[in-house]
Write an enzyme that holds these catalytic residues in place. Structure first.
Site, PDB file in Angstrom:
ATOM      1  CG  ASP A  19      -1.767  -1.249   1.324  1.00  0.00           C
ATOM      2  OD1 ASP A  19      -2.399  -1.619   0.323  1.00  0.00           O
ATOM      3  OD2 ASP A  19      -1.752  -1.881   2.395  1.00  0.00           O
ATOM      4  CG  HIS A  38      -1.361  -1.548  -7.586  1.00  0.00           C
ATOM      5  ND1 HIS A  38      -0.558  -2.199  -8.484  1.00  0.00           N
ATOM      6  CD2 HIS A  38      -0.950  -1.933  -6.366  1.00  0.00           C
ATOM      7  CE1 HIS A  38       0.312  -2.952  -7.828  1.00  0.00           C
ATOM      8  NE2 HIS A  38       0.087  -2.810  -6.542  1.00  0.00           N
TER       9      HIS A  38
END
Length: 489
Positions: free
Chosen positions: A80, A108
């Site tokens: 992340d 993403h």
């Protein structure tokens, strides 16, 4: 007699950096007739040479263009970090954008030039570059129904993928039975769960490792495919009480799926190597991150693949000698989803504030992420493993309200300094973090676009991180948009 070492100070320098600096292009610098030097003397040579390396590799980024035929973007923390944004930006300069490992557990988030948001899971983040071919490599595990849902969503948003996506025939298939097993495995752990996304990633890789997995190319022979899927389902039924999966219904469903997917299935090993030989530019997008690596991460609280540099070679079939830039993406702080040790974790109101300001909720699961200060020992560890040449520091703007920012610069265990990263979870859970307190800038930087316009304390924070890890921070994220990026001169 003092030990001797070989001087490989340029071994991880991109080839174009070596040539541009007038350095020898051979992998080993010759020091003396016997190419050896005492270790004590070597340390000074290495320090001077790495300083030169950082300066030279920095020049590889000029006017926003990355001078590397093959560039790899990897996560350096617990995922992340914002890899998708950098891949989306760099993809405008590349002919091929490829995924090499992981599955739909990777999330993403990217934005186009108008600010429209796209959430990707299996499709490479270069999909918004209409001139780029996107490759899903052999190291990825693929749930095809989820892939088609993702493609349909992209089409609804106006992003065409037709003729630009190719899936490796060597990639392994992830089925609903793997998702069922994932949930049953977590339930068995009874309070000691790994904290998986329950998307079947681990069981799919387990099928691959036990050699009863099914690959995308198997869909070319549907009778053989059906026989293999029945065996796989029987294995799950024998192993897990309460296992529920209608194998015959899935066999019928995959007849239609096969017709849809086979037109864009191919030999991606041949494709990427032919492209490289033709001088085309290849960008590799990592999924997950180094601290979740199956071998190097906080095992067993890790993913089921190798998100570090080794996973790129095995997951694409592209030799590591072809990698010219290896870019590590790191947040200006850290986050982690799921269970596992997390030395710099922040609790209480401050942790909640950072989570809220940084919108730290999983793209894939929506789960709130744990947050912590930047962990330098973990970042140095990732830097060494991957041979990073550049860093992209993201979400610096999230820290803008803080009067003081803590930087975890070392670990202690039982009062003694810890070298490297402890391999044992029990040790990592007990380490005491050594912190440096750094003055904050307490002003909004989300509109800043140049290095000189960043507040002095923000520049000092970036410089201190560089000093500690020994790699230049090339790109600095100051917001979610594609343009919210500062390039350090």
């Amino acid at each position: 007699m003092a030990p001797f070492v070989r001087a490989n100070v340029y071994s991880h320098m991109p080839a174009q950096c070596q040539a541009g600096a007038g350095f020898p292009t051979c992998r080993t610098l010759q020091l003396g007739a016997d190419r050896r030097r005492p270790a004590a003397a070597f340390s000074a040579v290495r320090r001077r040479s790495l300083t030169a390396l950082r300066a030279v590799c920095a020049s590889a980024v000029q006017d926003g263009r990355l001078d590397a035929q093959v560039a790899v973007v990897l996560g350096t923390q617990w995922g992340d970090e914002g890899k998708g944004k950098l891949v989306d930006i760099l993809a405008q300069q590349y002919d091929i954008v490829a995924r090499a490992q992981g599955g739909a557990n990777a999330g993403h988030t990217i934005y186009d030039s108008s600010g429209k948001k796209y959430a990707l899971h299996l499709v490479p983040s270069g999909i918004l570059n209409e001139n780029a071919q996107c490759v899903v490599g052999n190291g990825v595990v693929i749930h095809l129904p989820s892939l088609f849902e993702e493609l349909a969503t992209l089409k609804e948003q106006g992003a065409s993928t037709e003729g630009r996506l190719i899936v490796s025939d060597r990639a392994h298939l992830l089925f609903d039975l793997h998702k069922e097993i994932d949930g049953l495995r977590e339930a068995e752990l009874a309070g000691k769960q790994i904290g998986t996304t329950k998307r079947g990633i681990g069981p799919a890789y387990a099928s691959k490792a036990t050699r009863n997995g099914i690959r995308v190319g198997d869909l070319r022979d549907l009778d053989a495919f059906a026989a293999k899927l029945r065996v796989l389902a029987l294995d799950g039924q024998k192993r897990f009480q309460g296992f529920q999966y209608d194998v015959e219904a899935d066999i019928e469903r995959y007849k239609d799926i096969a017709r849809q997917v086979l037109p864009f299935v191919g030999d991606t090993v041949e494709l990427v190597n032919d492209a490289w030989e033709a001088g085309k530019r290849i960008l590799v997008e990592g999924a997950n991150a180094t601290m979740l690596d199956l071998d190097f991460g906080t095992y067993p609280f890790v993913t089921s693949s190798n998100p570090s540099i080794g996973g790129v070679a095995s997951g694409l079939g592209l030799a590591p000698t072809k990698f010219q830039a290896i870019i590590g993406v790191a947040k200006a702080y850290t986050t982690r989803v799921g269970a596992g040790p997390y030395p710099t974790e922040i609790f209480g109101d401050l942790g909640e504030d950072i989570r809220r300001i940084g919108a730290e909720y999983g793209t894939t699961t929506g789960r709130p992420r744990r947050v912590g200060w930047l962990d330098i020992p973990a970042l140095k560890y990732a830097t060494r493993i991957n041979g990073l040449t550049h860093i992209n520091l993201t979400k610096l703007d999230v820290l803008s309200d803080l009067a003081t920012i803590r930087l975890g610069v070392g670990y202690k265990l039982n009062g003694a300094a810890v070298r490297g990263m402890p391999s044992e979870i029990a040790e990592l859970e007990k380490v005491e973090v050594v912190y440096e307190d750094i003055p904050g800038w307490e002003t909004d930087i989300s509109k800043v676009r140049t290095w000189d316009d960043l507040p002095e304390n923000a520049r000092k924070y970036v410089a201190r991180i560089e000093e500690l890890i020994g790699v230049k921070i090339e790109w600095i994220g100051v917001g979610p948009g594609r343009d919210a990026l500062v390039v350090q001169p």
